[in-house]
Design a protein around this motif. Structure first.
Motif, PDB file in Angstrom:
ATOM      1  N   ASN A   1       0.817  -1.211   0.000  1.00 25.78           N
ATOM      2  CA  ASN A   1       0.000   0.000   0.000  1.00 25.78           C
ATOM      3  C   ASN A   1       0.854   1.265   0.000  1.00 25.78           C
ATOM      4  OD1 ASN A   1      -2.345  -1.443  -0.041  1.00 25.78           O
ATOM      5  ND2 ASN A   1      -2.917  -1.036   2.081  1.00 25.78           N
ATOM      6  N   LYS A   2       1.966   1.244   0.712  1.00 33.44           N
ATOM      7  CA  LYS A   2       2.842   2.422   0.727  1.00 33.44           C
ATOM      8  C   LYS A   2       3.330   2.745  -0.678  1.00 33.44           C
ATOM      9  CE  LYS A   2       4.477   1.901   5.499  1.00 33.44           C
ATOM     10  NZ  LYS A   2       5.656   1.626   6.375  1.00 33.44           N
ATOM     11  N   GLN A   3       3.676   1.704  -1.431  1.00 29.91           N
ATOM     12  CA  GLN A   3       4.107   1.911  -2.812  1.00 29.91           C
ATOM     13  C   GLN A   3       2.963   2.476  -3.653  1.00 29.91           C
ATOM     14  OE1 GLN A   3       5.485  -1.921  -4.124  1.00 29.91           O
ATOM     15  NE2 GLN A   3       7.168  -2.006  -2.647  1.00 29.91           N
ATOM     16  N   VAL A   4       1.772   1.885  -3.478  1.00 25.24           N
ATOM     17  CA  VAL A   4       0.610   2.301  -4.269  1.00 25.24           C
ATOM     18  C   VAL A   4       0.220   3.741  -3.954  1.00 25.24           C
ATOM     19  CG1 VAL A   4      -1.845   1.894  -4.684  1.00 25.24           C
ATOM     20  CG2 VAL A   4      -0.274  -0.049  -4.495  1.00 25.24           C
ATOM     21  N   LEU A   5       0.116   4.067  -2.671  1.00 24.93           N
ATOM     22  CA  LEU A   5      -0.338   5.402  -2.280  1.00 24.93           C
ATOM     23  C   LEU A   5       0.671   6.472  -2.667  1.00 24.93           C
ATOM     24  CD1 LEU A   5      -1.915   4.538   1.188  1.00 24.93           C
ATOM     25  CD2 LEU A   5      -3.092   4.962  -0.981  1.00 24.93           C
ATOM     26  N   SER A   6       1.953   6.123  -2.624  1.00 24.57           N
ATOM     27  CA  SER A   6       2.971   7.064  -3.086  1.00 24.57           C
ATOM     28  C   SER A   6       2.798   7.360  -4.570  1.00 24.57           C
ATOM     29  CB  SER A   6       4.365   6.489  -2.809  1.00 24.57           C
ATOM     30  OG  SER A   6       5.367   7.323  -3.350  1.00 24.57           O
TER      31      SER A   6
ATOM     32  N   ASN B   1      -8.488  -1.200   3.326  1.00 21.04           N
ATOM     33  CA  ASN B   1      -9.281   0.000   3.576  1.00 21.04           C
ATOM     34  C   ASN B   1      -8.483   1.271   3.305  1.00 21.04           C
ATOM     35  OD1 ASN B   1     -11.858   1.008   4.369  1.00 21.04           O
ATOM     36  ND2 ASN B   1     -10.967   1.678   6.310  1.00 21.04           N
ATOM     37  N   ASP B   2      -7.152   1.202   3.433  1.00 21.78           N
ATOM     38  CA  ASP B   2      -6.322   2.364   3.102  1.00 21.78           C
ATOM     39  C   ASP B   2      -6.464   2.742   1.632  1.00 21.78           C
ATOM     40  OD1 ASP B   2      -5.392   2.473   5.697  1.00 21.78           O
ATOM     41  OD2 ASP B   2      -3.568   1.328   5.275  1.00 21.78           O
TER      42      ASP B   2
END
Length: 421
Positions: free
Chosen positions: A154-159, A234-235
């Protein structure tokens, strides 16, 4: 133009999702998916075109059967056009994030993507050789988490989302529900060792020798993984603009959890492996008439549906159909009794038509017939009692092999003559 987000979850069964199964809702396995799905369309019976990643994803991402180009284990054929390649031509900004070696850039799944993050190591000029991929994953199973976890992915995606150009096509593939299932209770290192040991002992093996306690442990840790994924997915939901985004959540295949004395996923074609979730949330301006769809549909329908929502016309003959007519109440435009095929190469297939399902291989060793309406768990093989139904469904298999241009020698192995009417 709408943004497109495709979320695929490896090995996720619909009966472990609350909006599909009341028991899963009571156990609160997926409260975030359930809440997100309140404004979405839920397809109750979606059939994957294969029981494992190599067979399922070529169909899911192209809208054409996996055996059409015989590229399941060789890397994607240049003839197979992926949805990413289509959208790229229409000026979509495209990105994908996953951690499954079977859908890595080394097999051609990066085609059409501006940014492709498969989280695999790269060795030398030509990258990590395919023959080392699974050995690398097995070694990592024991040393650390077997795959990149949802929180890190998710960190990769949201970035990426923060700087994404629009319109965009984003594909996220999660591996958290895939075995080995790792308990979050107690010492994590011991849990990893136990999970890896049980997984490699049981996965795809009939004579696994598991006792009842070990079987129960596998099911309960599978549930833990579902809960874990639901928490972090959910993020992503919170960062989706539903007003102008088409979001699709599905799985590549299911998972055996003791049914037919099997665990994991392998060379079988039972419903636990082929029945997958499919939840579609349309942009807000597109009218929705039916929230729950009973008509059986298939992974092949995802690509035609995306293109239909975008009103894009392409010169490709798809094996799937758009689901938009079903969603908008035009059921007559989606034939409900068409045969649906699932494949393991061209030698082992399942065909489903109406209430009947035939599992067959060309050698005749695995011929099984089930009435899914009366026997959804596939416990009562009727092949000997219903030879006329077997014959009818085998003719559908022959026509399917001809339709996908299977090699003549493969067709003849089934006992079919090419020139038979």
């Amino acid at each position: 133009m709408y943004n497109i987000i495709l979320i695929t979850i490896d090995s996720l069964r619909p009966d472990f999702i609350g909006c599909y199964n009341e028991n899963a809702k009571k156990e609160e396995l997926t409260p975030n998916i359930d809440n997100w799905a309140k404004d979405a369309v839920i397809f109750k019976t979606t059939i994957s075109q294969g029981p494992r990643t190599p067979e399922s994803f070529p169909a899911l991402l192209s809208g054409q059967y996996s055996c059409r180009y015989l590229d399941i284990y060789k890397g994607l054929s240049p003839q197979r056009v992926l949805i990413s390649e289509i959208l790229k031509k229409y000026n979509y900004y495209t990105a994908a994030f996953n951690t499954n070696p079977y859908i890595s850039r080394h097999s051609g799944y990066n085609r059409g993507f501006d940014y492709y993050k498969d989280n695999l190591l790269t060795f030398g000029k030509h990258g990590l050789k395919k023959k080392f991929l699974m050995g690398y994953v097995r070694l990592r199973n024991l040393l650390k988490e077997p795959y990149i976890r949802a929180n890190k992915l998710n960190k990769q995606v949201l970035s990426w989302l923060e700087r994404a150009n629009k319109p965009f096509f984003l594909w996220i593939h999660y591996m958290d529900v895939h075995g080995p299932y790792i308990s979050k209770k107690g010492l994590i290192l011991l849990n990893r060792i136990r999970a890896a040991s049980l997984w490699h002992k049981a996965a795809g093996v009939y004579d696994h020798g598991l006792n009842d306690k070990e079987k129960h442990f596998l099911v309960e840790t599978y549930k833990e993984e579902v809960r874990y994924l639901d928490f972090y997915i959910n993020d992503i939901f919170k960062n989706i603009d539903d007003t102008n985004t088409l979001t699709i959540l599905t799985a590549d295949h299911g998972e055996m959890l003791g049914e037919h004395n099997l665990f994991g996923h392998g060379f079988e074609l039972y419903e636990e492996l082929l029945h997958i979730p499919l939840i579609i949330k349309l942009p807000q301006e597109i009218p929705v008439k039916n929230k729950y769809i009973d008509t059986p549909v298939k992974s092949l329908d995802i690509v035609p549906t995306i293109l239909d929502v975008l009103n894009l016309k392409v010169n490709i003959t798809f094996d799937g159909r758009s689901l938009l007519p079903l969603i908008q109440g035009n059921e007559d435009k989606y034939p409900s009794n068409e045969p649906i095929f699932s494949e393991i190469w061209t030698k082992y297939l399942a065909v489903r038509k109406g209430e009947w399902k035939l599992i067959a291989d060309y050698a005749g060793r695995k011929l099984k017939l089930f009435n899914l309406k009366e026997d959804p768990k596939e416990q009562n093989d009727l092949a000997d009692k219903k030879p006329e139904v077997v014959s009818e469904l085998k003719l559908l298999i022959k026509q399917h092999l001809l339709d996908i241009n299977a090699p003549s020698e493969d067709v003849e192995k089934w006992g079919f003559k090419i020139d038979e009417e």
